[in-house]
Motif scaffolding. Sequence first.
Motif, short mmCIF file in Angstrom:
data_model
loop_
_atom_site.label_atom_id
_atom_site.label_comp_id
_atom_site.label_asym_id
_atom_site.label_seq_id
_atom_site.Cartn_x
_atom_site.Cartn_y
_atom_site.Cartn_z
N GLY A 49 0.83 -1.20 0.00
CA GLY A 49 0.00 0.00 0.00
C GLY A 49 0.87 1.24 0.00
N GLU A 68 9.65 3.96 6.86
CA GLU A 68 9.49 2.52 7.09
C GLU A 68 10.43 2.07 8.20
OE1 GLU A 68 7.59 -0.36 6.02
OE2 GLU A 68 8.89 -1.11 7.63
N ARG A 70 11.12 -1.14 9.17
CA ARG A 70 11.68 -2.48 9.05
C ARG A 70 13.14 -2.51 8.58
NH1 ARG A 70 8.61 -7.20 7.97
NH2 ARG A 70 6.71 -5.97 7.86
N THR A 76 4.97 -6.47 4.82
CA THR A 76 4.71 -7.87 5.16
C THR A 76 4.80 -8.72 3.90
OG1 THR A 76 3.16 -7.14 6.86
CG2 THR A 76 2.98 -9.42 6.14
N LYS A 86 5.43 -17.78 -1.55
CA LYS A 86 5.31 -18.34 -2.92
C LYS A 86 6.61 -18.99 -3.36
CE LYS A 86 1.75 -17.29 -2.15
NZ LYS A 86 1.15 -16.52 -1.05
N GLY A 150 7.72 5.76 12.78
CA GLY A 150 7.01 7.03 12.73
C GLY A 150 5.88 7.11 13.74
N GLY A 180 -0.27 -1.39 7.84
CA GLY A 180 -0.50 -2.82 7.63
C GLY A 180 -1.11 -3.56 8.79
N ASP A 349 -4.09 -2.93 4.67
CA ASP A 349 -4.58 -3.84 5.71
C ASP A 349 -5.09 -3.12 6.96
OD1 ASP A 349 -3.86 -6.00 4.17
OD2 ASP A 349 -2.51 -6.90 5.64
N ALA A 357 -2.47 -7.86 -0.82
CA ALA A 357 -1.47 -6.91 -1.30
C ALA A 357 -2.00 -6.08 -2.48
CB ALA A 357 -0.21 -7.66 -1.71
C1 LIG Z 1 2.41 -15.38 5.08
C2 LIG Z 1 1.59 -14.37 4.30
C3 LIG Z 1 1.37 -14.59 2.95
C4 LIG Z 1 0.64 -13.66 2.21
N1 LIG Z 1 0.43 -13.92 0.89
C5 LIG Z 1 -0.28 -13.05 0.17
C6 LIG Z 1 -0.48 -13.28 -1.22
O1 LIG Z 1 0.00 -14.26 -1.79
N2 LIG Z 1 -1.19 -12.37 -1.92
C7 LIG Z 1 -1.74 -11.26 -1.30
O2 LIG Z 1 -2.38 -10.47 -1.99
N3 LIG Z 1 -1.56 -11.02 0.00
C8 LIG Z 1 -0.85 -11.89 0.75
N4 LIG Z 1 -0.64 -11.63 2.07
C9 LIG Z 1 -1.23 -10.40 2.65
C10 LIG Z 1 -0.35 -9.19 2.31
O3 LIG Z 1 0.94 -9.42 2.81
C11 LIG Z 1 -0.95 -7.94 2.92
O4 LIG Z 1 -2.29 -7.81 2.52
C12 LIG Z 1 -0.18 -6.71 2.46
O5 LIG Z 1 1.17 -6.80 2.81
C13 LIG Z 1 -0.78 -5.43 3.05
O6 LIG Z 1 -0.05 -4.33 2.61
P1 LIG Z 1 0.05 -2.99 3.50
O7 LIG Z 1 0.92 -2.08 2.73
O8 LIG Z 1 -1.30 -2.56 3.89
O9 LIG Z 1 0.78 -3.43 4.84
P2 LIG Z 1 2.15 -4.18 5.14
O10 LIG Z 1 2.63 -4.96 4.00
O11 LIG Z 1 1.94 -4.89 6.44
O12 LIG Z 1 3.20 -2.99 5.33
C14 LIG Z 1 3.14 -2.11 6.40
C15 LIG Z 1 4.53 -1.62 6.70
O13 LIG Z 1 4.44 -0.56 7.62
C16 LIG Z 1 5.54 -0.60 8.49
N5 LIG Z 1 5.16 0.14 9.71
C17 LIG Z 1 4.18 -0.14 10.59
N6 LIG Z 1 4.09 0.81 11.53
C18 LIG Z 1 5.06 1.71 11.25
C19 LIG Z 1 5.46 2.92 11.85
N7 LIG Z 1 4.83 3.43 12.93
N8 LIG Z 1 6.50 3.60 11.30
C20 LIG Z 1 7.13 3.13 10.19
N9 LIG Z 1 6.77 2.00 9.57
C21 LIG Z 1 5.74 1.31 10.09
C22 LIG Z 1 5.74 -2.09 8.74
O14 LIG Z 1 7.07 -2.36 9.13
C23 LIG Z 1 5.42 -2.66 7.35
O15 LIG Z 1 6.60 -2.86 6.60
C24 LIG Z 1 0.12 -12.51 2.84
C25 LIG Z 1 0.36 -12.28 4.19
C26 LIG Z 1 1.10 -13.19 4.92
C27 LIG Z 1 1.37 -12.92 6.37
#
Ligand SMILES: Cc1cc2nc3c(=O)[nH]c(=O)nc-3n(C[C@H](O)[C@H](O)[C@H](O)COP(=O)(O)OP(=O)(O)OC[C@H]3O[C@@H](n4cnc5c(N)ncnc54)[C@H](O)[C@@H]3O)c2cc1C
Length: 502
Positions: A49, A68, A70, A76, A86, A150, A180, A349, A357
């Motif tokens: 996202g 970020e 991480r 994630t 995968k 942050g 996330g 998320d 994702a």
């Molecule tokens: C094992 C597994 C397999 C998956 N497989 C799939 C798949 O095949 N296909 C699919 O579509 N989805 C899959 N997903 C789901 C997918 O990973 C999530 O839907 C997606 O990553 C969400 O994206 P996001 O950007 O909202 O959050 P995230 O990917 O969770 O990213 C959020 C980021 O924000 C950072 N963060 C949080 N708080 C702070 C802060 N205060 N300051 C700075 N940084 C911060 C975190 O470190 C993180 O890196 C899977 C999930 C898991 C756990």
Amino acid sequence: MAAMASLARRRAGDVFRPEAVRRAAVFCRGFAAAAADENDVVVIGGGPGGYVAAIKAAQMGLKTTCIEKRGTLGGTCLNVGCIPSKALLHSSHMYHEAKHAFPSHGVKFSQLEIDLPAMMAQKDKAVSGLTRGIEGLFKKNKVTYVKGFGKFVSPSEVSVDTLEGGNTVVKGKNIIIATGSDVKSLPGVTIDEKKIVSSTGALALPEVPKKLVVIGAGYIGLEMGSVWGRLGSEVTVVEFAPDIVPSMDGEVRKQFQRMLEKQKMKFMLKTKVVGVDTSGDGVKLTLEPAAGGEQSILEADVVLVSAGRVPYTAGLGLETIGVQTDKAGRIEVDKHFMTNVSGVYAIGDVIPGPMLAHKAEEDGVTCVEFIAGKEGHVDYDMVPGVVYTHPEVASVGKTEEQVKALGVSYRVGKFPFMANSRAKAIDDADGLVKILAEKETDKILGVHIMAPNAGELIHEAVLALQYGASSEDIARTCHAHPTMSEAVKEAAMATYDKPIHI
Ligand SMILES: Cc1cc2nc3c(=O)[nH]c(=O)nc-3n(C[C@H](O)[C@H](O)[C@H](O)COP(=O)(O)OP(=O)(O)OC[C@H]3O[C@@H](n4cnc5c(N)ncnc54)[C@H](O)[C@@H]3O)c2cc1C
Ligand SMILES: NC(=O)c1ccc[n+]([C@@H]2O[C@H](COP(=O)([O-])OP(=O)(O)OC[C@H]3O[C@@H](n4cnc5c(N)ncnc54)[C@H](O)[C@@H]3O)[C@@H](O)[C@H]2O)c1
């Protein structure tokens, strides 16, 4: 500034769209007052996202910073989710195929073994290559990348504890929360990432566990259960609900469960875990029927907790600026992804909707378009879902149960891969295509595919739904032969008329 002002004028002049005008006005006000160190857009979180939103914003000419914590980008999904899972699904599938399918194709060898460290190294290589790739995209698009945690100090300022040890305040006219989700813990089940693991631990086990118990028959449980089952673990999945993947079309789900059982995955449905004992070598789980009743003990070497994920907002300072969340902790947003605090947005998320994702990416692009005063649209009904087992199960739109509940008259067309020439040629013919269409108009309402490559096949159906196509539209579209895609065409023919090959 002139460009933004004219954007606001153009929007205001176009049609009277109070919301678009208000947003453009908020943006332009900030733009006019911009200090040299102030960003147009600040994104907290570098997952699918956040990093996509940051790149899109920069591509639209907006001064953008992404924060970020991480240390690597991709969130994630890239670090401990979609990509490593995968990679392991593919590697374990190759091993399984070599063991069980190669001989019947006339490919024989004298010794087959698993080199788990090499398998993990291949997974890690894929992850690190892709995360570095996003850093490259940030540089190319001039997104400033701040590594650190942050926290809001005001609606336009984020204090960052940097990974290097310092602190900096990042200012932005618009701030997007893209933090996330995290694993949902279960009462009394403490994750130690050794004997009791989350998906993160399950992606990095040092050896193949003899007995793996999975709590939750959802996406993660079935994918990671498949990985370790293929590599030799005895896998038992304990699921609270009466069915696996409760959101799936019922008929497809039944066939899917049979496929997984054929692969020796065991299911204990309508069952809950009420206690865990890790004092011995392994783990002893106390189970109870979901409705209550006699308890039993299940032993495991490793237990995977995959009972869902929860929004992650810990330490973000939402309360400092008064951002509202719902009972599940998800940030509430309007149709423009704006929270109740003006200029603060949320995507992915951390807000309601499918935790996927590609949905987070769509949110990110659309949110940035709104910030820039343009229009955008994400339809969560058109978001495909794929379980990447073998066969894969992919779907888009409504299940038959949902269509029935709507009270709509509908037709169903099905076509089994047993009658598809390509599937027979490669001897991988388990599965089907199922299409649901409105009876009166033939408009497609939902498509469900179980096939080795269902995750690729589904996109024809996504496009069809997106454009409001009928089953006849798909049926009259020429499909190349011999392909698995022909099963989609035949299922469409079965929906509005008759298929040829069955
Ligand atoms: C094992 C597994 C397999 C998956 N497989 C799939 C798949 O095949 N296909 C699919 O579509 N989805 C899959 N997903 C789901 C997918 O990973 C999530 O839907 C997606 O990553 C969400 O994206 P996001 O950007 O909202 O959050 P995230 O990917 O969770 O990213 C959020 C980021 O924000 C950072 N963060 C949080 N708080 C702070 C802060 N205060 N300051 C700075 N940084 C911060 C975190 O470190 C993180 O890196 C899977 C999930 C898991 C756990
Ligand atoms: N291929 C993919 O797209 C993919 C892969 C992995 C994860 N994900 C995403 O990550 C999210 C989290 O995955 P997940 O598998 O943890 O969640 P999930 O929501 O897919 O499945 C959780 C399962 O656990 C069950 N459950 C809940 N509490 C339980 C309990 N106490 N005991 C037994 N069972 C219980 C639920 O009924 C459900 O079937 C998913 O929502 C999905 O969106 C997607």
